[in-house]
Scaffold this active site. Structure first.
Site, PDB file in Angstrom:
ATOM      1  N   GLU A  69      -9.932 -84.174  13.579  1.00  0.00           N
ATOM      2  CA  GLU A  69     -10.943 -83.680  14.542  1.00  0.00           C
ATOM      3  C   GLU A  69     -11.973 -82.715  13.939  1.00  0.00           C
ATOM      4  OE1 GLU A  69      -7.371 -81.490  14.471  1.00  0.00           O
ATOM      5  OE2 GLU A  69      -7.568 -83.430  15.372  1.00  0.00           O
ATOM      6  N   ASP A 129      -4.145 -87.148   9.320  1.00  0.00           N
ATOM      7  CA  ASP A 129      -3.980 -86.152  10.379  1.00  0.00           C
ATOM      8  C   ASP A 129      -5.144 -85.167  10.327  1.00  0.00           C
ATOM      9  OD1 ASP A 129      -2.794 -84.799  12.480  1.00  0.00           O
ATOM     10  OD2 ASP A 129      -0.803 -84.842  11.581  1.00  0.00           O
ATOM     11  N   ASP A 181      -0.983 -83.912  19.872  1.00  0.00           N
ATOM     12  CA  ASP A 181       0.322 -83.247  20.005  1.00  0.00           C
ATOM     13  C   ASP A 181       0.583 -82.845  21.452  1.00  0.00           C
ATOM     14  OD1 ASP A 181       0.378 -83.562  17.285  1.00  0.00           O
ATOM     15  OD2 ASP A 181      -0.160 -81.495  16.841  1.00  0.00           O
TER      16      ASP A 181
END
Length: 772
Positions: A415, A412, A480
């Site tokens: 980025e 996760d 998300d």
């Protein structure tokens, strides 16, 4: 080969992020602008432009890993300029006359850069694109005196543009827009991800070789302009092809192949933010088995740890993770666990990582802790641009987490969420390398897994990507997103542009990740919410939204339920939704032979199998801007329903072929728009004439050997389909596997195979000719 000279060659591992050094190169001088031309294949050429000779000669950055190769290329010079040609393309760097003294107006407006222009033609001499100029504008970024660098290309009115990673603004064609190519979690429409590879409907694509934030204006005011916010040179690759698949084969050659995921990755992946305990997670797994619903992977999301950065498992709530995973395997399931690259100051590794310089830091070397823009004090970011930090991370996760029986990792925040702008990596300025992080972070795990688990097929769930990220074995998702109808509608063109960027495996959090909250339904609700526990009572149309999102996701490369809500499992959306969802889940598993063959085809070709219509119907101008339908492999035309209360929708059937309604077997001619029924238990699906679709028997998971139930043939054209199977879990597929090429002769109405089917079954008795 005149015009090329030799420099050193670097031998690079496929999964490495180190750039390949140039081999053949021609270095031109246009009155001080140095232009380097490097072929990489007959249809791939790199162009580098700089004022400094060393920068023009320097190798590409991270992402490309191929070696330069000028085989078959010829360089000649005439009055028009320097002409580089191969059997696939011709690139002409225009000659430039000696510069005259500038006029008064030119002194004010004209660039001081010596001009460079060039054109690219295909093998037939057709102009594909023309670079009309380049730019370098002085700027100070993060304390560095540097430049904004860019290039401009001519754009004819009928040129359309696709790719550039993930942009959730809701349309497919990028023409006429500003694309802010950067990884940005908080982008207004949903997280953006920069993969600076853009393809066109004109037979070429451009890979932009700069990891800084890059603005792109495709086709705006008849030009396409690229501008990176940090850099000292322009570097890009042009890939040409007679088909879009040739473009993706070129991209794969340049940046790395797409591994075949383990077969479980094509099945249902069940997740939730978050399972509070081992008991809850196993309870959900048992719930699927008790209901006879297929399931392949259970996911353990964040906060299973004692503290962010401990890289441990809280034994209060997960007392026996090894036993938990053994139980899942006994049920035919696998597991994924989320690991984060963030470390709280109080965690056991923080001081060591800070001392070694393994964390993103300020100019004084102090670690950057937390996200002040969202009042998020959640630790410092691992500096994965540092090879030692990557190696440490993999080894620690391997020893602390994977030894407990977890199969694959969810990386996760790739980025990353902690924005590097204004700070420093070991590699350099966070602004200069803004978009690089997801490639180096996932590469560390991919390289470690290849080294330490050589016989186990790697798979990574990742939230962002960069050019070349496909070679890490990552599955990507749209971050998300909100749990709304608007978010669902945006997913369709978002995913199509992502896969058009050369990364085949993309999906979304089915049902949206954010807490279910949406505007009041404007039409009658199609799914009775009675018994639903996945949302509050003030969102009665949420089960309907979930059904439509699930139907769409059955026809995306990955099928993963996830979200921040009380419940996410299939039976938690109410008694009316559950049987509809169960039927669509069973359809996904029935299509597993088709899906897995598509994965093999992508591994071999580099081409995605979730495909915007422009890829397969280049002669039909009507498809150029359609972003709410797509092809799923060679057979299926998918038309998701994304409006609340919708029970009919129009579908455009591309010209040049006939089509069959999957549900009714009714045949339609292409080149027309039809209105079809879309009751809540159906999503419009069409199958192209000439398609061969293998269907499997019902299984609990991909761990079971799946026989074929039937092979459907849709007559109206000749067809071919290559069935494929292997053990589903090891890397043996790279050298072996079971194939059978099925051939449909439409005139004789016969389906044949020259080899035995991978299942060992006889072809006789399996064939079902639709409409007969």
């Amino acid at each position: 080969m005149a015009g090329f000279r030799m420099t050193a060659v670097a031998i690079v591992c496929l999964s490495s992020t180190a750039p390949a050094l140039a081999e053949p190169m021609s270095l031109l001088d246009r009155h001080g602008s140095r232009v380097a031309i490097e072929p990489y294949a007959p249809n791939i050429v790199r162009v580098t432009i700089a004022l400094d000779k060393a920068l023009a000669e320097a190798p590409p950055g991270d992402g490309p890993i191929a070696k330069a190769d000028a085989s078959g290329w010829v360089h000649r010079t005439d009055a028009s300029g320097d002409i580089f040609s191969s059997p696939a393309l011709t690139l002409t760097v225009d000659a430039k006359p000696w510069p005259k003294a500038p006029s008064q107006m030119e002194r004010y407006f004209a660039s001081a850069l010596p001009p460079v222009s060039m054109s690219v033609q295909d093998a037939n001499g057709t102009l594909l694109t023309k670079m009309t100029g380049w730019e370098m504008a002085p700027v100070t970024v993060n304390g560095e005196k540097t430049f904004k660098v860019g290039a401009t290309f001519a754009s004819p009115a009928d040129e359309h543009y696709y790719g550039l990673g993930q942009n959730q603004e809701g349309s497919l064609d990028l023409r006429g827009r500003q694309i802010d190519c950067q990884h940005y979690y908080d982008a207004p429409a949903g997280e953006t991800v920069c993969v600076p590879f853009m393809v066109t409907n004109k037979g070429y694509g451009i890979v932009w070789d700069n990891p800084a934030r890059t603005l792109v204006w495709p086709g705006l005011h008849s030009t396409t302009r690229w501008q990176s916010q940090v850099g000292e040179r322009v570097s890009f690759f042009v890939i040409t092809g007679k088909t879009t698949d040739e473009l993706y084969a070129g991209y794969a050659k340049l940046t790395g192949e797409t591994p075949l995921p383990p077969k479980a990755g094509f099945g249902l992946i069940q997740s939730k933010a978050r399972y509070e305990s081992q008991q809850e997670l196993l309870g959900i797994a048992n719930g699927y088995r008790q209901r006879g619903l297929p399931l392949d992977i259970m996911v353990l999301d964040w906060f299973y740890w004692t503290r962010m950065g401990q890289i441990d498992i809280d034994r209060t709530y997960f007392p026996d993770p090894k036993g938990m995973n053994d139980t899942l395997k006994s049920m035919g399931m696998r597991s994924i666990i989320s690991v984060w690259p963030r470390f709280e100051r109080e965690s056991r590794y923080f001081d060591m990582l800070a001392t070694k310089g393994f964390l993103l830091h300020d100019k004084e070397g102090n670690p950057i802790d937390g996200l002040p823009m969202r009042y998020d004090r959640a630790g410092a970011l691992l500096d994965s641009t540092n090879p030692e930090a990557r190696q440490w991370f993999w080894g620690t996760v391997r020893d602390n987490i994977l030894t407990q029986g977890f199969d694959w990792l969810w990386l996760d925040e790739t980025e990353p969420d902690l924005i590097p702008d204004g700070y420093w990596y070991a590699r350099g300025s966070g602004d200069r390398y803004h978009n690089l992080y997801p490639l180096v972070h996932t590469s560390g795990v991919a390289d470690g897994s290849a080294r330490d688990r050589p016989d186990f097929r790697n798979m990574i769930l990742a939230r962002a990507a960069y050019i070349g990220s496909q070679r890490t074995g990552s599955l990507f998702w749209s971050s998300d997103v909100h749990a709304t109808w608007d978010a669902l509608k945006r997913q369709v063109p978002t995913g199509l542009n992502f896969t058009a960027s050369g990364l085949a495996y993309w999906g979304s959090d089915i049902g949206g990740w954010q807490w279910p909250k949406g505007p009041k339904a404007q039409r009658p609700v199609l799914v009775d919410p009675a018994g639903a526990t996945a949302m509050d009572a003030d969102y009665p149309d949420y089960p309907e939204l979930f059904v439509r999102w699930f139907q769409y996701s059955v026809f995306t490369p990955t099928l993963r339920i996830h979200g921040q809500r009380p419940g996410t499992a299939l039976w938690e959306y109410g008694a009316a939704a559950e049987p509809i969802l169960a039927e669509w889940l069973r359809l996904r598993y029935a299509l597993m032979p088709y899906l897995y063959a598509m994965g093999r085809r992508t591994y071999e070709s580099g081409a995605p199998f979730m495909r915007a219509l422009f890829m397969d119907f280049p002669k039909d101008p009507k498809v150029a801007t359609i972003g709410d339908q797509y092809m799923f492999g060679p057979a299926f035309l998918v038309a998701p329903v994304t409006e609340q209360g919708q029970t009919k929708r129009t579908v455009y059937l591309p010209a040049g072929t006939a089509w069959y309604d999957y549900w009714t077997d009714q045949r339609f001619e292409g080149g027309q728009t039809v209105e079809v029924d879309a009751p809540i238990n159906r999503m419009p699906l069409f199958v192209r004439a000439g398609s061969i679709v293998p269907m499997g028997v019902a299984v609990r998971s991909t761990a079971e050997k799946q026989a074929l139930e039937s092979i459907r043939v849709y007559p109206g054209a000749n067809g071919r389909f290559t069935l494929y199977d292997d053990d589903g879990t090891t890397n043996a597929y790279r050298k072996s596997g079971m194939k059978a090429e099925l051939v449909w002769d439409d005139q004789t109405r016969q389906l044949t195979s020259r080899s035995r089917l991978p299942t060992g079954q006889a072809l006789t008795g399996l064939v079902r000719i639709v409409g007969q």
